[in-house]
Design a protein around this motif. Structure first.
Motif, PDB file in Angstrom:
ATOM      1  N   ASN A 483       0.814  -1.238  -0.027  1.00  0.00           N
ATOM      2  CA  ASN A 483       0.003  -0.012  -0.070  1.00  0.00           C
ATOM      3  C   ASN A 483       0.756   1.158  -0.025  1.00  0.00           C
ATOM      4  O   ASN A 483       0.549   2.303  -0.725  1.00  0.00           O
ATOM      5  CB  ASN A 483      -1.036  -0.003   1.114  1.00  0.00           C
ATOM      6  CG  ASN A 483      -2.080  -0.867   0.971  1.00  0.00           C
ATOM      7  OD1 ASN A 483      -3.045  -0.782   0.187  1.00  0.00           O
ATOM      8  ND2 ASN A 483      -2.329  -1.922   1.710  1.00  0.00           N
ATOM      9  N   LEU A 484       1.986   1.118   0.636  1.00  0.00           N
ATOM     10  CA  LEU A 484       2.749   2.474   0.547  1.00  0.00           C
ATOM     11  C   LEU A 484       3.530   2.608  -0.661  1.00  0.00           C
ATOM     12  O   LEU A 484       3.662   3.721  -1.179  1.00  0.00           O
ATOM     13  CB  LEU A 484       4.075   2.114   1.775  1.00  0.00           C
ATOM     14  CG  LEU A 484       3.338   2.249   3.250  1.00  0.00           C
ATOM     15  CD1 LEU A 484       4.685   2.115   4.287  1.00  0.00           C
ATOM     16  CD2 LEU A 484       2.893   3.660   3.516  1.00  0.00           C
ATOM     17  N   ILE A 485       3.922   1.666  -1.300  1.00  0.00           N
ATOM     18  CA  ILE A 485       4.445   1.695  -2.485  1.00  0.00           C
ATOM     19  C   ILE A 485       3.474   2.071  -3.481  1.00  0.00           C
ATOM     20  O   ILE A 485       3.703   3.038  -4.467  1.00  0.00           O
ATOM     21  CB  ILE A 485       5.230   0.225  -2.993  1.00  0.00           C
ATOM     22  CG1 ILE A 485       6.458  -0.011  -1.936  1.00  0.00           C
ATOM     23  CG2 ILE A 485       5.618   0.370  -4.658  1.00  0.00           C
ATOM     24  CD1 ILE A 485       7.133  -1.200  -2.280  1.00  0.00           C
ATOM     25  N   ASP A 486       2.156   1.620  -3.390  1.00  0.00           N
ATOM     26  CA  ASP A 486       1.274   1.929  -4.398  1.00  0.00           C
ATOM     27  C   ASP A 486       1.055   3.562  -4.383  1.00  0.00           C
ATOM     28  O   ASP A 486       0.723   4.113  -5.317  1.00  0.00           O
ATOM     29  CB  ASP A 486       0.159   1.251  -4.034  1.00  0.00           C
ATOM     30  CG  ASP A 486       0.140  -0.210  -4.713  1.00  0.00           C
ATOM     31  OD1 ASP A 486       0.948  -0.515  -5.564  1.00  0.00           O
ATOM     32  OD2 ASP A 486      -0.521  -1.153  -4.256  1.00  0.00           O
ATOM     33  N   ASN A 487       0.975   3.860  -2.986  1.00  0.00           N
ATOM     34  CA  ASN A 487       0.548   5.326  -2.718  1.00  0.00           C
ATOM     35  C   ASN A 487       1.617   6.200  -3.418  1.00  0.00           C
ATOM     36  O   ASN A 487       1.348   7.073  -3.975  1.00  0.00           O
ATOM     37  CB  ASN A 487       0.476   5.638  -1.173  1.00  0.00           C
ATOM     38  CG  ASN A 487       0.070   6.749  -1.102  1.00  0.00           C
ATOM     39  OD1 ASN A 487      -1.151   7.227  -1.147  1.00  0.00           O
ATOM     40  ND2 ASN A 487       0.857   7.738  -0.455  1.00  0.00           N
ATOM     41  N   ALA A 488       3.026   5.682  -3.199  1.00  0.00           N
ATOM     42  CA  ALA A 488       4.129   6.658  -3.769  1.00  0.00           C
ATOM     43  C   ALA A 488       4.138   6.530  -5.358  1.00  0.00           C
ATOM     44  O   ALA A 488       4.364   7.432  -5.965  1.00  0.00           O
ATOM     45  CB  ALA A 488       5.421   5.984  -3.261  1.00  0.00           C
ATOM     46  N   LEU A 489       3.724   5.365  -5.831  1.00  0.00           N
ATOM     47  CA  LEU A 489       3.624   5.235  -7.296  1.00  0.00           C
ATOM     48  C   LEU A 489       2.589   6.330  -7.749  1.00  0.00           C
ATOM     49  O   LEU A 489       2.778   6.854  -8.884  1.00  0.00           O
ATOM     50  CB  LEU A 489       3.215   3.933  -7.740  1.00  0.00           C
ATOM     51  CG  LEU A 489       4.472   2.774  -7.758  1.00  0.00           C
ATOM     52  CD1 LEU A 489       3.987   1.330  -8.067  1.00  0.00           C
ATOM     53  CD2 LEU A 489       5.708   3.191  -8.642  1.00  0.00           C
ATOM     54  N   ASP A 490       1.299   6.301  -7.140  1.00  0.00           N
ATOM     55  CA  ASP A 490       0.327   7.108  -7.671  1.00  0.00           C
ATOM     56  C   ASP A 490       0.812   8.560  -7.479  1.00  0.00           C
ATOM     57  O   ASP A 490       0.459   9.586  -8.455  1.00  0.00           O
ATOM     58  CB  ASP A 490      -0.738   7.176  -6.692  1.00  0.00           C
ATOM     59  CG  ASP A 490      -1.565   5.732  -6.849  1.00  0.00           C
ATOM     60  OD1 ASP A 490      -1.365   5.190  -8.207  1.00  0.00           O
ATOM     61  OD2 ASP A 490      -2.245   5.143  -6.073  1.00  0.00           O
ATOM     62  N   GLU A 491       1.571   9.199  -6.565  1.00  0.00           N
ATOM     63  CA  GLU A 491       2.014  10.503  -6.330  1.00  0.00           C
ATOM     64  C   GLU A 491       2.978  10.800  -7.232  1.00  0.00           C
ATOM     65  O   GLU A 491       2.840  11.747  -7.845  1.00  0.00           O
ATOM     66  CB  GLU A 491       2.546  10.446  -4.873  1.00  0.00           C
ATOM     67  CG  GLU A 491       2.672  11.917  -4.501  1.00  0.00           C
ATOM     68  CD  GLU A 491       1.866  12.986  -4.465  1.00  0.00           C
ATOM     69  OE1 GLU A 491       2.320  14.012  -4.606  1.00  0.00           O
ATOM     70  OE2 GLU A 491       0.644  12.533  -3.984  1.00  0.00           O
ATOM     71  N   VAL A 492       3.977   9.986  -7.533  1.00  0.00           N
ATOM     72  CA  VAL A 492       5.171  10.275  -8.459  1.00  0.00           C
ATOM     73  C   VAL A 492       4.695  10.389 -10.046  1.00  0.00           C
ATOM     74  O   VAL A 492       5.187  10.878 -10.766  1.00  0.00           O
ATOM     75  CB  VAL A 492       6.585   9.571  -8.559  1.00  0.00           C
ATOM     76  CG1 VAL A 492       6.975   9.630  -6.867  1.00  0.00           C
ATOM     77  CG2 VAL A 492       6.097   7.842  -8.725  1.00  0.00           C
ATOM     78  N   SER A 493       3.626   9.517 -10.260  1.00  0.00           N
ATOM     79  CA  SER A 493       2.997   9.541 -11.576  1.00  0.00           C
ATOM     80  C   SER A 493       2.679  11.092 -12.021  1.00  0.00           C
ATOM     81  O   SER A 493       2.333  10.916 -13.226  1.00  0.00           O
ATOM     82  CB  SER A 493       1.910   8.590 -11.711  1.00  0.00           C
ATOM     83  OG  SER A 493       0.785   8.827 -10.824  1.00  0.00           O
ATOM     84  N   ARG A 494       2.495  12.062 -11.055  1.00  0.00           N
ATOM     85  CA  ARG A 494       1.847  13.224 -11.495  1.00  0.00           C
ATOM     86  C   ARG A 494       2.817  14.209 -12.012  1.00  0.00           C
ATOM     87  O   ARG A 494       2.780  15.128 -12.641  1.00  0.00           O
ATOM     88  CB  ARG A 494       1.398  13.880 -10.223  1.00  0.00           C
ATOM     89  CG  ARG A 494       0.293  13.347  -9.377  1.00  0.00           C
ATOM     90  CD  ARG A 494       0.071  13.826  -8.363  1.00  0.00           C
ATOM     91  NE  ARG A 494      -0.918  13.192  -7.270  1.00  0.00           N
ATOM     92  CZ  ARG A 494      -2.342  13.531  -7.362  1.00  0.00           C
ATOM     93  NH1 ARG A 494      -2.741  14.470  -8.142  1.00  0.00           N
ATOM     94  NH2 ARG A 494      -3.323  12.720  -6.767  1.00  0.00           N
ATOM     95  N   TYR A 495       4.363  13.639 -12.032  1.00  0.00           N
ATOM     96  CA  TYR A 495       5.558  14.531 -12.163  1.00  0.00           C
ATOM     97  C   TYR A 495       6.257  13.957 -13.467  1.00  0.00           C
ATOM     98  O   TYR A 495       6.102  12.699 -13.853  1.00  0.00           O
ATOM     99  CB  TYR A 495       6.282  14.668 -10.902  1.00  0.00           C
ATOM    100  CG  TYR A 495       5.323  15.267  -9.854  1.00  0.00           C
ATOM    101  CD1 TYR A 495       4.601  16.411  -9.723  1.00  0.00           C
ATOM    102  CD2 TYR A 495       5.239  14.018  -8.768  1.00  0.00           C
ATOM    103  CE1 TYR A 495       3.796  16.592  -8.541  1.00  0.00           C
ATOM    104  CE2 TYR A 495       4.667  14.480  -7.689  1.00  0.00           C
ATOM    105  CZ  TYR A 495       3.800  15.569  -7.543  1.00  0.00           C
ATOM    106  OH  TYR A 495       2.955  15.919  -6.331  1.00  0.00           O
TER     107      TYR A 495
END
Length: 582
Positions: A483-495
Motif C-alpha cells: 500500500n505504501l509503494i502503491d501510494n508513492a507510485l500514484d504520487e510520483v506519476s503526477r510529475y
C-alpha cells in the motif's frame, strides 16, 4: 462468534442509549409541563383572587347598604317610641317592626354591671345579658359613652354601629344582622335587625360561592377552590356556649371562609400557616383521594373587615386561597408527546440501523475485496519470483553455450557485453534473493516491474531480513509495503520522469523499520490530519481511501509507530517502526 457478540453488544448499547434518551426527555418534559401548569395555575389563581375579592367586596358593600338601612330604621323607630324604655312595650315593638319592614326590634338597657336586652318584639331576646359578647359589648359601651364606636371592625356611622351577619345567640339556627343606634336622647340603644335572606339572595346571584361554581364549570382541570382562615383552620370550628347551653358557631371565624374542602391532607395546616406568615405562594405535587393533583396556596391581602376574624375576634389582614388542579391534563399531554417522540425515535432508529447495516456491509465487502486482492497479489508476486528463478536456471545452459561460441569465434567484445547484461540480470535477481524474506522479495520484484512500466525507478535497500522474528505475518508485511509503494507510485506519476524516484529501505534489529520516500509537490494537502483515516483520498476516481488506513491499522495492531515527514526538498517520507517481540 466474537463478531456476533460484538453486534449484540452494539445493539445493547444502542438500546440503552435510546432508553436513557427517552427517560431524560420524559422527565425533562414532565418538569417543563409541571412548571407550565404551575405558571398557568398562578395566572388562574390571580384571576380567581381578583374575581373572588371583587365578589367579596361587593357582598361587603351590600352589607354596608343593609347597615345604612338599619340605621334609618333605628332612627325612625326612635322617633316613634318614648325616650324612656320603661314606657315602651314589647307589643309596640312588634307593631313597629312590621311597619318598618325589619325582622324585629330590640331595646338595650344599661344596668349597673351589664347591658341587657330589655324590650323586644322577639320574646327570646328578653333579659339576655351581653357582657360576654366580644367585641359587641365593647361597641355597646362606646355608644352609651361616646355615641360613636371606634373598634377596628364592623360598620361605624354617626351614632350607629353594626357588625357582620352572625348566628343569633338566642336562636343558633338563625343568622341575623343587627344595627345599634344611640344619640343620647333616649336611655336605651335601638336595635332593629334583619334575617340573612336578603344577603343570601344577593350572594346566590353574584356571591363568591356562585363565582367559584362557575369557575369550576368553565375550567375542567380545576377541581376545587377554597379560601382558608389561616388562624382558625388549625383549631377547627370555634364554638361558644350560650346561656341556654346551646353551641354557637361563629360565621366570622369559620376555618373555611368559602368554597369546598374535599381534597384534604394533614399537611395542609402547615402549608397554610407558612403561606400566611411568609406571604408567598406555594405549589404542592401530591395524590389526594386517589387522584394525582397540584395544589397551589396563594396569600390574599385584604382590608380588615368584620366578616373574617381570627380566633380572638380580631380582623385578619390576609387569608389563604387554595386551588386544586388535576394532574391528569399534564399526564395526558406528556403521554401523547412521549408516544409521538417515541414513535419518531423508533422510526429514525430503524432507518439509522438499516443505513449503518448497509454501510457496514459495503465496507466489509470492500475490505474483504482489498484483502483478497492483497492475497492474490502476494501469491502472484511469489509466483513471478519463482518463475524468474526457474527461468534463469533453465536458460543457464543456453547462456553458457552462447558465451562458449563467442569465445571460440574470438568475439571478445560481444562476449563482454553479453556477460555484462547477463550479470546485471543475475545481480538484480540475486539482490531480491538476498532479502532473505520471500514475501518481501516477491513484493519488491512485482513492484519493480510495475514501476518500470510507469517509467519510475524503485530503489531498494534491506538489512537483516533473514533474522526477522518479530511475529509479523508475511501477509501483513506485504499489505503494509504494498500500500505504501502503491501510494508513492500514484504520487510520483503526477510529475516528469526525472522526478519519478521511490526509495524503499528496511532493516530488522531491535525493531522492524521500513522507510518509503518519494517526490511530492502537494505538502499542503498531505499535512492534513485525516490522511490515514478510513475513506480519505485525494485521488478521486475509483479510489476508496482504504490503502493508508489499512497501513495504520496494521501498525497499531502490532503496537508500532507511524511517522510522516515532509522536508524542504519536496520529499515525503513515511517511517514505520514495529517493536521486536523476541
Amino acid at each position: 462468534m466474537m463478531r456476533r457478540n460484538r453486534w449484540l453488544l452494539l445493539a445493547i448499547v444502542i438500546v440503552m442509549l435510546l432508553l436513557i434518551n427517552n427517560t431524560v426527555y420524559y422527565y425533562t418534559t414532565k418538569r417543563s409541563l409541571e412548571e407550565s401548569l404551575s405558571h398557568e395555575m398562578s395566572s388562574v389563581a390571580k384571576q380567581i383572587e381578583i374575581s373572588v375579592e371583587q365578589s367579596r367586596l361587593g357582598a361587603e358593600k351590600y352589607q354596608e347598604l343593609i347597615g345604612s338601612g338599619l340605621r334609618t330604621a333605628a332612627i325612625a323607630a326612635q322617633y316613634a317610641l318614648d325616650p324612656d324604655i320603661e314606657k315602651v312595650s314589647n307589643e309596640q315593638l312588634v307593631e313597629l317592626s312590621e311597619r318598618l319592614g325589619v325582622l324585629h326590634i330590640t331595646l338595650l338597657k344599661r344596668t349597673e354591671n351589664d347591658i341587657v336586652l330589655y324590650r323586644s318584639s322577639d320574646p327570646k331576646q328578653l333579659n339576655v345579658k351581653t357582657s360576654t359578647w366580644k367585641p359587641w359589648y365593647q361597641a355597646f359601651n362606646e355608644l352609651f359613652d361616646k355615641q360613636n364606636v371606634t373598634i377596628e371592625w364592623g360598620q361605624s356611622l354617626k351614632n350607629f354601629w353594626t357588625g357582620p351577619y352572625e348566628v343569633a345567640t338566642t336562636d343558633t339556627s338563625k343568622v341575623r344582622k343587627w344595627g345599634y343606634y344611640f344619640d343620647g336622647s333616649t336611655n336605651y340603644i335601638t336595635d332593629p335587625y334583619v334575617s340573612y335572606e336578603m344577603q343570601e339572595q344577593y350572594e346566590s346571584i353574584t356571591g363568591v360561592n356562585k363565582l367559584i361554581d362557575q369557575t369550576l364549570q368553565e375550567n375542567v382541570s380545576i377541581l376545587e377552590i377554597t379560601a382558608f382562615n389561616p388562624r382558625t383552620f388549625p383549631l377547627g370550628e370555634l364554638t361558644t356556649k350560650t346561656e341556654s347551653g346551646e353551641e354557637l358557631k361563629h360565621i366570622t371565624q369559620q376555618p373555611i371562609i368559602f368554597g369546598a374542602y374535599q381534597y384534604q391532607e394533614q399537611a395542609d395546616a402547615g402549608y397554610i400557616a407558612e403561606v400566611f406568615e411568609t406571604n408567598k405562594s406555594m405549589t404542592i405535587n401530591t395524590t389526594i383521594n386517589g387522584r394525582h393533583v397540584l395544589k397551589k396556596f396563594v396569600p390574599v391581602e385584604i382590608s380588615k373587615v368584620a366578616s373574617i376574624l381570627d380566633e380572638t375576634g380580631q380582623p385578619l389582614s390576609r387569608y389563604v386561597l387554595s386551588i386544586v388542579s388535576d394532574y391528569r391534563s399534564i399526564q395526558e399531554t406528556l403521554d401523547g408527546q412521549f408516544f409521538n417522540v417515541g414513535l419518531i425515535i423508533a422510526i429514525v432508529s430503524l432507518l439509522s440501523g438499516a443505513i449503518v447495516w448497509i454501510a457496514l456491509r459495503v465496507f466489509r465487502t470492500s475490505r474483504d475485496r482489498v484483502v483478497r486482492e492483497a492475497q492474490e497479489t502476494y501469491l502472484e508476486e511469489m509466483n513471478q519470483l519463482y518463475d524468474s528463478i526457474r527461468a534463469q536456471r533453465h536458460d543457464f545452459i543456453n547462456h553458457v553455450q552462447t558465451m562458449h561460441s563467442m569465445a571460440t569465434l574470438n568475439k571478445i567484445q560481444d562476449l563482454k557485453m553479453y556477460a555484462v547484461d547477463l550479470s546485471g540480470e543475475v545481480h538484480e535477481l540475486n539482490e531480491l534473493i538476498t532479502i532473505d524474506n520471500p514475501a518481501i522479495a516477491a513484493l519488491v520484484r512485482s513492484k519493480q516491474s510495475q514501476a518500470a512500466g510507469q517509467k519510475t525507478r524503485l530503489a531498494c535497500s534491506f538489512e537483516g531480513m533473514g533474522t526477522l522474528e518479530l511475529g509479523v505475518k508475511s501477509l501483513d508485511l506485504t499489505r503494509m509495503l504494498g500500500n505504501l509503494i502503491d501510494n508513492a507510485l500514484d504520487e510520483v506519476s503526477r510529475y516528469p520522469d526525472d522526478k519519478r524516484l521511490i526509495e524503499l529501505s528496511g532493516s530488522a534489529g531491535s525493531q522492524l523499520e521500513f522507510i518509503v520516500s518519494n517526490y511530492t509537490e502537494r505538502a499542503h494537502v498531505l499535512k492534513e490530519t485525516s490522511w490515514f483515516e478510513e475513506g480519505y483520498t485525494t485521488k478521486g476516481g475509483e479510489h476508496q481511501g482504504l490503502g493508508l488506513s489499512i497501513v495504520r491499522k496494521i501498525v497499531e495492531q502490532y503496537k508500532g509507530q507511524l511517522q510522516v515527514k515532509l522536508d524542504q526538498s519536496q520529499k515525503i517520507t513515511i517511517v514505520i517502526h514495529i517493536p521486536n517481540k523476541k
